[in-house]
Structure formats: C-alpha cells, structure tokens
Design a protein around this motif. Sequence first.
Motif, PDB file in Angstrom:
ATOM      1  N   ARG A 174       1.204  -1.521  -0.175  1.00 21.85           N
ATOM      2  CA  ARG A 174      -0.081  -0.465  -0.041  1.00 21.85           C
ATOM      3  C   ARG A 174       0.672   1.500   0.278  1.00 21.85           C
ATOM      4  O   ARG A 174       1.208   1.505   0.914  1.00 21.85           O
ATOM      5  CB  ARG A 174      -0.962  -0.091   1.252  1.00 21.85           C
ATOM      6  CG  ARG A 174      -2.469  -0.839   1.165  1.00 21.85           C
ATOM      7  CD  ARG A 174      -3.276  -0.271   2.141  1.00 21.85           C
ATOM      8  NE  ARG A 174      -3.225  -1.467   2.999  1.00 21.85           N
ATOM      9  CZ  ARG A 174      -3.701  -2.230   4.012  1.00 21.85           C
ATOM     10  NH1 ARG A 174      -5.021  -2.526   3.197  1.00 21.85           N
ATOM     11  NH2 ARG A 174      -2.972  -3.281   5.196  1.00 21.85           N
ATOM     12  N   ILE A 175       1.243   1.977  -0.762  1.00 25.98           N
ATOM     13  CA  ILE A 175       2.096   2.578  -0.828  1.00 25.98           C
ATOM     14  C   ILE A 175       2.031   4.246  -1.230  1.00 25.98           C
ATOM     15  O   ILE A 175       2.222   4.835  -0.593  1.00 25.98           O
ATOM     16  CB  ILE A 175       3.602   2.723  -2.157  1.00 25.98           C
ATOM     17  CG1 ILE A 175       4.254   3.561  -2.416  1.00 25.98           C
ATOM     18  CG2 ILE A 175       2.430   3.615  -3.756  1.00 25.98           C
ATOM     19  CD1 ILE A 175       5.728   3.230  -3.165  1.00 25.98           C
ATOM     20  N   THR A 176       0.383   3.844  -1.489  1.00 28.18           N
ATOM     21  CA  THR A 176      -0.120   5.661  -0.862  1.00 28.18           C
ATOM     22  C   THR A 176      -0.038   5.472   0.420  1.00 28.18           C
ATOM     23  O   THR A 176       0.121   6.837   0.787  1.00 28.18           O
ATOM     24  CB  THR A 176      -1.534   5.100  -1.425  1.00 28.18           C
ATOM     25  OG1 THR A 176      -1.427   4.797  -2.940  1.00 28.18           O
ATOM     26  CG2 THR A 176      -2.898   6.071  -1.923  1.00 28.18           C
ATOM     27  N   GLU A 177      -0.389   4.490   1.771  1.00 31.83           N
ATOM     28  CA  GLU A 177      -0.673   4.839   2.738  1.00 31.83           C
ATOM     29  C   GLU A 177       0.924   5.248   2.948  1.00 31.83           C
ATOM     30  O   GLU A 177       1.542   5.585   4.043  1.00 31.83           O
ATOM     31  CB  GLU A 177      -0.934   3.904   3.107  1.00 31.83           C
ATOM     32  CG  GLU A 177      -2.184   3.379   3.791  1.00 31.83           C
ATOM     33  CD  GLU A 177      -3.357   3.342   2.296  1.00 31.83           C
ATOM     34  OE1 GLU A 177      -2.612   2.927   1.447  1.00 31.83           O
ATOM     35  OE2 GLU A 177      -4.424   2.879   2.534  1.00 31.83           O
ATOM     36  N   ALA A 180       1.883   8.788   2.353  1.00 30.00           N
ATOM     37  CA  ALA A 180       1.019   9.927   3.050  1.00 30.00           C
ATOM     38  C   ALA A 180       1.723   9.865   4.514  1.00 30.00           C
ATOM     39  O   ALA A 180       1.011  10.743   4.816  1.00 30.00           O
ATOM     40  CB  ALA A 180      -0.114   9.326   3.603  1.00 30.00           C
ATOM     41  N   ALA A 181       3.131   8.733   4.975  1.00 28.40           N
ATOM     42  CA  ALA A 181       3.130   9.043   6.584  1.00 28.40           C
ATOM     43  C   ALA A 181       4.678  10.102   6.571  1.00 28.40           C
ATOM     44  O   ALA A 181       5.102  10.507   7.703  1.00 28.40           O
ATOM     45  CB  ALA A 181       3.818   7.660   6.510  1.00 28.40           C
ATOM     46  N   LEU A 182       4.163  10.649   4.383  1.00 27.41           N
ATOM     47  CA  LEU A 182       6.139  11.230   4.529  1.00 27.41           C
ATOM     48  C   LEU A 182       5.468  12.942   4.368  1.00 27.41           C
ATOM     49  O   LEU A 182       4.075  13.607   4.184  1.00 27.41           O
ATOM     50  CB  LEU A 182       6.535  11.119   3.060  1.00 27.41           C
ATOM     51  CG  LEU A 182       6.796  10.145   3.084  1.00 27.41           C
ATOM     52  CD1 LEU A 182       7.532   9.353   1.657  1.00 27.41           C
ATOM     53  CD2 LEU A 182       7.754   9.246   4.041  1.00 27.41           C
ATOM     54  N   PRO A 183       6.209  14.062   5.379  1.00 27.76           N
ATOM     55  CA  PRO A 183       5.933  14.908   5.505  1.00 27.76           C
ATOM     56  C   PRO A 183       6.013  16.308   3.623  1.00 27.76           C
ATOM     57  O   PRO A 183       5.471  16.658   4.050  1.00 27.76           O
ATOM     58  CB  PRO A 183       7.188  15.805   6.314  1.00 27.76           C
ATOM     59  CG  PRO A 183       8.181  14.583   5.462  1.00 27.76           C
ATOM     60  CD  PRO A 183       7.746  13.650   5.593  1.00 27.76           C
ATOM     61  N   GLY A 184       6.245  15.405   3.033  1.00 31.27           N
ATOM     62  CA  GLY A 184       6.142  16.605   1.933  1.00 31.27           C
ATOM     63  C   GLY A 184       4.993  15.934   1.077  1.00 31.27           C
ATOM     64  O   GLY A 184       4.542  17.143   0.421  1.00 31.27           O
ATOM     65  N   PHE A 221      -0.537  13.469  -3.959  1.00 34.42           N
ATOM     66  CA  PHE A 221      -0.924  12.064  -4.614  1.00 34.42           C
ATOM     67  C   PHE A 221      -2.039  11.676  -4.904  1.00 34.42           C
ATOM     68  O   PHE A 221      -3.032  12.125  -4.204  1.00 34.42           O
ATOM     69  CB  PHE A 221       0.202  11.670  -3.100  1.00 34.42           C
ATOM     70  CG  PHE A 221       0.656  10.403  -3.664  1.00 34.42           C
ATOM     71  CD1 PHE A 221       1.468   9.827  -4.203  1.00 34.42           C
ATOM     72  CD2 PHE A 221      -0.223   8.606  -4.312  1.00 34.42           C
ATOM     73  CE1 PHE A 221       1.998   8.587  -4.808  1.00 34.42           C
ATOM     74  CE2 PHE A 221      -0.424   7.721  -4.244  1.00 34.42           C
ATOM     75  CZ  PHE A 221       1.398   7.418  -4.414  1.00 34.42           C
ATOM     76  N   ILE A 222      -2.602  10.813  -5.596  1.00 35.25           N
ATOM     77  CA  ILE A 222      -3.939  10.893  -6.098  1.00 35.25           C
ATOM     78  C   ILE A 222      -4.311   9.254  -7.024  1.00 35.25           C
ATOM     79  O   ILE A 222      -3.514   8.848  -7.564  1.00 35.25           O
ATOM     80  CB  ILE A 222      -4.823  12.019  -6.625  1.00 35.25           C
ATOM     81  CG1 ILE A 222      -4.855  12.776  -6.349  1.00 35.25           C
ATOM     82  CG2 ILE A 222      -6.100  10.750  -7.471  1.00 35.25           C
ATOM     83  CD1 ILE A 222      -5.467  14.116  -6.972  1.00 35.25           C
ATOM     84  N   ILE A 256      -6.778  10.044   2.436  1.00 31.08           N
ATOM     85  CA  ILE A 256      -6.275   9.604   3.764  1.00 31.08           C
ATOM     86  C   ILE A 256      -5.352  11.071   4.398  1.00 31.08           C
ATOM     87  O   ILE A 256      -4.587  10.881   5.220  1.00 31.08           O
ATOM     88  CB  ILE A 256      -4.853   8.408   3.319  1.00 31.08           C
ATOM     89  CG1 ILE A 256      -5.631   7.644   2.240  1.00 31.08           C
ATOM     90  CG2 ILE A 256      -3.919   8.104   3.761  1.00 31.08           C
ATOM     91  CD1 ILE A 256      -4.495   6.500   1.320  1.00 31.08           C
ATOM     92  N   LYS A 257      -4.485  12.088   3.182  1.00 34.06           N
ATOM     93  CA  LYS A 257      -4.625  13.237   3.827  1.00 34.06           C
ATOM     94  C   LYS A 257      -5.098  14.442   2.943  1.00 34.06           C
ATOM     95  O   LYS A 257      -5.092  14.423   2.465  1.00 34.06           O
ATOM     96  CB  LYS A 257      -2.942  12.522   3.767  1.00 34.06           C
ATOM     97  CG  LYS A 257      -1.517  13.797   4.639  1.00 34.06           C
ATOM     98  CD  LYS A 257      -0.309  13.749   4.160  1.00 34.06           C
ATOM     99  CE  LYS A 257       0.690  13.865   4.876  1.00 34.06           C
ATOM    100  NZ  LYS A 257       2.012  13.348   4.897  1.00 34.06           N
TER     101      LYS A 257
END
Lengths: 266, 359
Positions: A174-177, A180-184, A221-222, A256-257
């Motif tokens: 789940r690369i999207t999650e 999402a964890a990255l500050p950028g 990121f979509i 997600i974000k």
Amino acid sequence: MADVTLDVWKDIITPENQVYRRTPVMTMKELSYCPGCGHGTAHRMLAEVIEEMGIQSETIGIAPVGCSVLAYEFLNFDMQQAAHGRAPALATAIKRLWPNRYVFTYQGDGDLAAIGTAETIHACNRGENIVIIFVNNGIYGMTGGQMAPTTLPGMKTSTSPYGREAILMGNPLRITELVAALPGTYYVSRHSVHKPGNVRKLKKAIRIAFENQKENKGVSFIEVVSNCNSGWKMTPVKSNEWMEENMFPFYPLGDIKVDGKLVREL
Amino acid sequence: MGDFKLMKGNEAVAEAAIRAGCDGYFGYPITPQSEVIEYLMAQQPEKRTGMVVLQAESETASINMLYGGAGAGKRVMTTSSSPGISLMAEGISYMAGAELPCLLMNVVRGGPGLGTIQPSQCDYFQTVKGGGHGDYRMFVIAPASVQEMSDFVKIGFDMAFKYRNPAMILSDGVIGQMMEKVELFDPIPRRTDAEVIAECPWATTGKTPDRERNIITSLDLDSLKQEEHVMHLKAKYEAMQKEVMFENIMTDDAEYIYVAYGSSARICQKAVDMARAEGIKVGLLRPITLYPFPEAELLRLASQVKGMLAVEMSLGQMVEDVRLAVRGKIKVEHYGRVGGMIHSPSQVLEALKSQIIGG
Ligand SMILES: Cc1ncc(C[n+]2csc(CCOP(=O)(O)OP(=O)(O)O)c2C)c(N)n1
Ligand code: SF4
Ligand SMILES: [Mg+2]
C-alpha cells in the motif's frame, strides 16, 4: 447518422441542453486502451480539470512506461515520456526549472510501486511541488498481466499462475499509505472510475491537487484503483465487480491526508 | 584581464558550469568527483545565477532529472564516476533516443565493480561505444588539464545543443583531483524563459495556442518510423564528425608516436621529451575528442611513422580505434597500467622501446 442541419434538431441542440462535449484538452486520437479499461476515464478527468482551470498552456505532463505510455497521443498539451519508474525524477527537475508551470506524473502501479519506488518516495519526501496520479490496477497491464507489487494475495497473474502466495512472492504494497506518512505530501486521496459518482469524486480530487500546486503546497498524490480486464481475464463488468469486492477492502477509497494532515489511520 | 585561480579539476568544472549559464545540476556523490557538487552547494549558485542544484537519491534519478530538465529546454548537467555512470546508462540511451541535450562528466576510477577510487581510463568503451542500449553515440571530449576541465564545459554544452544529444567530458581521477592554474572564462548569463522557448521550439515549455503540443519521447511502435528515426540519428553522428579535435605534439619529424588522451597524454608528453633527449624521434598525437575520433589524422601519420603506441590506463580500449584508423599499415601496440595504478614517463618510454622500436 442524423443530419443536424434538419429543422427538427434545432430546438434540441441548444447550449442549455448540452450534457456532454469533448474537451479540447484531449486530442481526436482514438484511445488505444482495451474497452472497459479505467485509464481513458482517468485521462478524461485530468483533461477536464486542466480545461476548467485554464492551464493547458502551462501544463507539462509525464507518462512513463506502462499501458499509459501513449498518454501523449491523447492529451493535448506538452508531454514527456519517461523511462520505467522515473517520472517523479523528471517532474522534480521540470518543476524546479519551470516553477510557474503545472507538472504532473501519470504512473501505473508496477511503475510507481516497484521499479520506481525510490523516485516515488524521494520526490514525495522532498515535497516536490507536483501532482502524482497513480493508476493501480494490481497488475502489469502493458507487458501482458504479470504480478505487480500491488497484486492481492491469491490473485492469479501470468507470473503467479496459481495465485500470489505472500510467503513466496511478498505482500501487496500500500504505497499510498506509505507516502501519506511522509512530511512532503500535502494531499493523498484514493479514488476509482467504475461509477459516475466515483468519477465525479476523482475529478474533484484532481482539481484540489492542481489547486494545491498553484499554492506550492508540495506533493498531491491521487491513487485511482482501476481495473485491467485484459490482464485479469474478466469482462469489463465482471472486473468492476471483482474490484469492488476484492480491491476496495484492501485499498479503501477516500481521503487519507488533507491539507497536510492525516484524516485516516494508516 | 583574465580571472586566474588555482583550482582542482573538479572545482573548475563546477565553477565553469555556473559561468556557462547552466540551469540545473543534479548529482549523487561518488569519489573521485564529489567536489563538483560540494563546490556548487558551497557557491549557492541559486543566488549567483538562479541555477538549480539538487542532490538526487541516486544516479538513476540524476540522469532522469536531466531528461526532464533537458526535455523542457534547460541547460542541465550531472557528473559522476564509473559505477555511477553505469547506473545512468539507461537514461543516457533514452536521452540520445529522445534527442535531448545535456552535459555529463565521468571522472573515471578503476574497475570493474567497485574497483578502486584511484584514477583509470577503463571506461573508454562504455563512453565511446555506447554503454547504454541501442544505436547511439555521444559527443565525447577528454581534458588533459584543469584549464580544459573548465573550457570543455562550455564546448560540451554547445555541442549538446548543436546536435541535441548528450555530450560527455571523459575525465579521470588524476585530472579531477589535481590542482593547476586555470583562467576562468567570463560568465555567460542564463537564458531567460523567452530565450529558452525561442532556442528550443521542440521543448515541453507549455503548449501555447500558437503551436501544436510538444512531445518528448524515444518511443515509436511503428518499426518503419523507428528505423527512420535511427537513420536520422545516424545522420547527426555523421555530421558530428567535423567537430573532431586533436593535438599534435612533435609529430612533424616523428618516427614513432604515442597516441594518448587525458592524463596519459600528459605522461606521454614527458616521455616524448625524455626520448628526444636520447635522440629518438618520438611524437604524441592526443585525441581531444574521442567521439568523433581523429581517424583521418592517424591515417595520415601512419604513412609517416614506423609504429604507434597507444597509452591508456586500461587493458587496451582506445587502441582498437587506433588500429582501425591506421588500417593495418603500421604496428600499433598498447601499454597501460590498470587498477588505479598510473604509468610513469620512464615506463612509457621503456614500453615504446620494447614493444614498438625493438619489438
Ligand atoms: C527497465 C524496464 N524494465 C521493464 C520494462 C517492461 N515493462 C513495460 S511496462 C511494465 C509494467 C507496467 O505496469 P504498470 O506500471 O502497472 O502499468 P499498467 O500497464 O498496468 O497500466 C514493464 C515491466 C521496461 N519498459 N523497462
Ligand atoms: S491491458 Fe489492462 S491496463 Fe492496459 S489497456 Fe488493457 S485493460 Fe487497460
Ligand atoms: Mg498496473
């Protein structure tokens, strides 16, 4: 074909009655995608947003290797075709060298989450001011339906003919999650194009993404969870049902974000 | 009045990049060339000229950043050393295929594999014959001094844009690391956006209503069209032949000549002096461009001299091109240390005596 010059049509063909028209941000070229494939709809939403924002002349798109490598045939603005996995590196440079242009990548799951993992993670982590559109069909469509990092456990592909076995072939990513964890990343959202309501939501999300870029917010990121009826060896209708039953539970739709804040537990 | 500085070769390249109006440098550290990005970061060229400098996550990313930037018409550049250039091979091939200009530099170290960080010239084949996949060539220029490290940045960019093709400075750990006096050229201002658009009407700078969309790609699924495209590249490489550069050192009356580029040429120059002091008529032909290669000059010399010794820090790579050039007319041998070892002038002179004069 009806002759539109006939009098009977003149009261019907009026601006108020128009419900559909082609966008000039797409070319007249016939799509090369398989009937029922989600790529075409995703292209169309992207093009509509670019038309509505009036940014066709300021947009530079990047499509790497994958079924959508020929996106430049269909999208009517400047485009670059990238090597497999490298679109975020191209986008990084283009945006930094042309900060007043809109830059996006359009990548498949094999491209973005396997061979291009490093470029994806680092562009997201640097917070490059770009839009990434990630079409996840759980398979390598272009090369004939091999297993992708996103392939679900048990799913049959040409390189997992007896079904993906996690212990031997790894777990779906789940690369999207992950991004999402990255500050950028500023906006991370997952969508689909299998029903009109979902298509409208995707369009809204793409609009948000490009508006974010206008304000230099970082990565939007979509993910578009999509089908590959050819690779999955299903009819278009069946593949959409299968996607709802199997893909959505593992890749749940929605934001997600938002505005740089997680709105869902990862 | 000249602007003279004492600099390392790598620093001279970095300074020259800023002065040459480079728009973007993207690179990943590797010995013996990390000074390039270190110098650039210290100089803050974004303040001096607006140039972008970014440390990428890998050489793969660097070369693809170049692809993107070049595709958008900008003057972009990266530098690396041997293993890093191997990682870039796919991207270089894509850039040649998509006809994108860029400047690359390889400060060669010994290989194969991780090899050594010490100087070598063992990447000649990789650079001149391809390296990446497909039928393509790069303009390749080999500096033999810190001065040329600086000057060739300008030439490299000019050639890259003239032919819409990657250009490579093939340096080595000696030239990259040594310090010499260098006269820096006057800064050339970076082009404005309007100038970029005017110079590169093919680039993805944004599709204005007055033109069709621009597409940067190396793909054509129609084989006939792809063949046409490759033949078009061939015509460019043929046109590039006229850019050949070389230096003759004491070749006029020479009976034997060394053929050497880069740091080996400097060493051979000393060997020429030593040989002359002993009364042996030796000269040096230094190829400055390695692609195009000074074939015609070598053929001309072949009817004058008795033999040639190709000196390169490798198992013998350029020597193959020297042999092709002289068409079997005279004896051509190779001498060179490898693995990061550097031959001395006396070793080079001995080699000439034993392999060519006495051999
Ligand atoms: C370096 C490299 N390795 C492998 C390939 C072959 N290849 C082309 S597309 C592709 C997979 C594409 O899958 P995905 O990104 O999911 O896109 P889709 O076709 O499913 O939309 C592969 C492996 C390539 N072109 N380049
Ligand atoms: S192979 Fe799959 S992803 Fe590719 S066009 Fe066909 S359905 Fe779409
Ligand atoms: Mg896919």
